[in-house]
Design an enzyme around this catalytic site. Structure first.
Site, PDB file in Angstrom:
ATOM      1  N   HIS A 277      -0.275  -2.063  -2.397  1.00  0.00           N
ATOM      2  CA  HIS A 277      -1.317  -1.804  -1.399  1.00  0.00           C
ATOM      3  C   HIS A 277      -0.680  -1.448  -0.051  1.00  0.00           C
ATOM      4  O   HIS A 277      -1.076  -0.479   0.601  1.00  0.00           O
ATOM      5  CB  HIS A 277      -2.230  -3.029  -1.269  1.00  0.00           C
ATOM      6  N   GLU A 278       0.314  -2.232   0.361  1.00  0.00           N
ATOM      7  CA  GLU A 278       0.988  -1.957   1.643  1.00  0.00           C
ATOM      8  C   GLU A 278       1.647  -0.579   1.634  1.00  0.00           C
ATOM      9  O   GLU A 278       1.591   0.147   2.616  1.00  0.00           O
ATOM     10  CB  GLU A 278       2.038  -3.030   1.943  1.00  0.00           C
ATOM     11  N   HIS A 281      -0.711   2.237   2.410  1.00  0.00           N
ATOM     12  CA  HIS A 281      -0.939   2.537   3.830  1.00  0.00           C
ATOM     13  C   HIS A 281       0.071   3.559   4.325  1.00  0.00           C
ATOM     14  O   HIS A 281      -0.243   4.445   5.096  1.00  0.00           O
ATOM     15  CB  HIS A 281      -0.823   1.261   4.671  1.00  0.00           C
ATOM     16  N   GLU A 355      -8.252   0.766   4.208  1.00  0.00           N
ATOM     17  CA  GLU A 355      -8.053  -0.311   3.225  1.00  0.00           C
ATOM     18  C   GLU A 355      -8.467   0.148   1.826  1.00  0.00           C
ATOM     19  O   GLU A 355      -7.779  -0.118   0.841  1.00  0.00           O
ATOM     20  CB  GLU A 355      -8.840  -1.566   3.622  1.00  0.00           C
ATOM     21  N   ASP A 359      -6.086   0.488  -1.414  1.00  0.00           N
ATOM     22  CA  ASP A 359      -6.431  -0.152  -2.690  1.00  0.00           C
ATOM     23  C   ASP A 359      -6.375   0.860  -3.828  1.00  0.00           C
ATOM     24  O   ASP A 359      -5.927   0.553  -4.940  1.00  0.00           O
ATOM     25  CB  ASP A 359      -7.835  -0.773  -2.618  1.00  0.00           C
TER      26      ASP A 359
HETATM   27 ZN   LIG Z   1      -4.275  -3.113   3.969  1.00  0.00          ZN
END
Ligand SMILES: [Zn+2]
Length: 419
Positions: A277-278, A281, A355, A359
């Protein structure tokens, strides 16, 4: 009464009322769902944890309400009440140099304002966090954090402030463009320097030790084509049992940081999914987009300040008798939040969009079910409410509410979306 005084008071009153109303809605909504765990979480979150999260959220909201009243009172005292004017007069008598006077006035006001907020910081850490079992900080650590921060603010802030005040005074009508360039340069240097030089002053960062976990993570990093200084563990448990993971720095200096508290509560699959997930970004260019957005926002801010600084009514209508660059700067910083409050939902919405995208990236590059269980664990351990008021959430939340986020993951997991 000056026109701008009425505008300022109306906008301030409106923002305070909206805040109070949203807080009221949030408390009411959480209390209404206090008795039972939402169905989607029924088999994963015990009732006791759900109620603890509700009580924790409400406690924070109630203190927030008192703090809002306190800050609004002081904002009025500083401006219309003549507080800034008084400090300004005092320093004018003590120094002949406009630059030194400016720095002294801004630092004095900032110092007093920070001292006035200290009781809330103390109450938050040693009463609320303590009551809900999150606090691990001693008074000594709290105090040394405070002193270190103060030293950093003086060391880094004073030269920057001096440079900006100098530009405002000497660089002509286009000063705000130079000041904006300086500000952006300073921000970039800070982002670069923060992980390597500033964060280690407060916490210990060590490379991830666990062999098998590290191997999995390195595989994931290569799979996603991500170069960094690697994965670090921070001793967050020294201060608080809240867990988190984040991504910091840029260029070769970027690193991924896991709280030790997070690693303790998550399985390897879950850690990998959180990391994916990070990485999302980064891969979806969120860091770059946020930087670009803040560049635009700060350019608008500096241009507005340049216009206000030239307008005599700006000082007079906010309780300052003598026009000066430093008075303009500090008045601007004080009153702006009341105005920008109303556009904050736009930034929250953008953050939530990011976000969802991260995801989706995690779903394509790791096991989305592990991400779901990691999220549930995080919500439970951090006592984040599972039942926020939709409007409150829309206004403030940088992350989508748990149920919506998990629904989204399940939907893309079952092939329900092409995103
Ligand atoms: Zn996040």
């Amino acid at each position: 009464m000056q026109t701008f005084t009425s505008i300022f008071l109306s906008v301030l009153a409106a923002s305070v009322l909206v805040r109070l109303w949203l807080t009221h809605r949030q408390i009411r909504h959480i209390r209404a769902h206090h008795a039972r765990v939402p169905d989607a979480f029924a088999d994963r979150v015990p009732l006791e944890d759900h109620q603890r999260a509700a009580d924790y959220s409400c406690s924070k909201l109630r203190v927030g309400r008192v703090m809002l009243a306190w800050e609004t009172l002081w904002l009025l005292l500083w401006t219309l009440g003549g507080g800034i004017d008084m400090v300004d007069h005092w320093w004018r008598g003590a120094s002949d140099s406009p630059l030194l006077t400016g720095i002294a006035v801004i630092f004095s006001v900032t110092l007093i304002a920070s001292l006035l907020d200290l009781p809330f910081s103390l109450y938050h850490t040693f009463v609320i966090e303590e009551r809900f079992g999150f606090n691990k900080t001693t008074f000594g650590t709290w105090l040394s954090d405070l002193l270190k921060t103060a030293v950093l603010v003086v060391l880094l802030g004073a030269p920057l402030l001096a440079a900006i005040l100098w530009l405002m005074n000497q660089a002509g009508a286009n000063w705000w463009i130079y000041a904006w360039l300086l500000w952006m340069g300073f921000s970039l240097v800070m982002i670069w320097a923060y992980p390597a030089f500033i964060a280690p002053l407060f916490n210990k960062f060590t490379r991830l030790q666990d062999e098998t976990l590290r191997e999995r993570i390195e595989k994931l990093l290569t799979r996603c084509g991500f170069q960094s200084q690697g994965v670090f563990v921070v001793d967050g448990s020294r201060r608080s049992s809240h867990g988190n993971a984040y991504f910091t720095g840029f260029g070769k200096n970027k690193r991924i940081v896991f709280y030790d508290t997070l690693l303790e509560s998550l399985s390897e699959d879950e850690v990998e999914a959180v990391l994916a997930h990070e990485l999302g970004h980064y891969k979806r260019k969120h860091i770059r987009k946020s930087l670009l957005l803040s560049a635009v926002v700060s350019a608008i801010g500096f241009a507005t300040l340049a216009w206000l600084m030239r307008s005599d009514w700006f000082y007079a209508s906010l309780g300052v008798q003598t026009a000066s660059t430093h008075a303009a700067l500090i008045l601007f910083m004080m009153i702006m939040p009341a105005f920008t409050y109303f556009i904050s939902p736009v930034f929250s919405a953008l953050s939530r969009k990011h976000e969802f995208e991260a995801d989706e990236f995690a779903h394509s590059n790791s096991d989305y079910r592990a991400l779901i269980s990691a999220l549930v664990n995080l919500y439970r351990d951090n006592a984040s409410t599972l039942t926020p008021d939709p409007l409150h959430s829309m206004f403030y939340d940088s992350h989508p509410p748990a149920s919506i986020r998990i629904d989204h993951l399940q939907q893309i997991g079952s092939g329900g979306s092409s995103a």
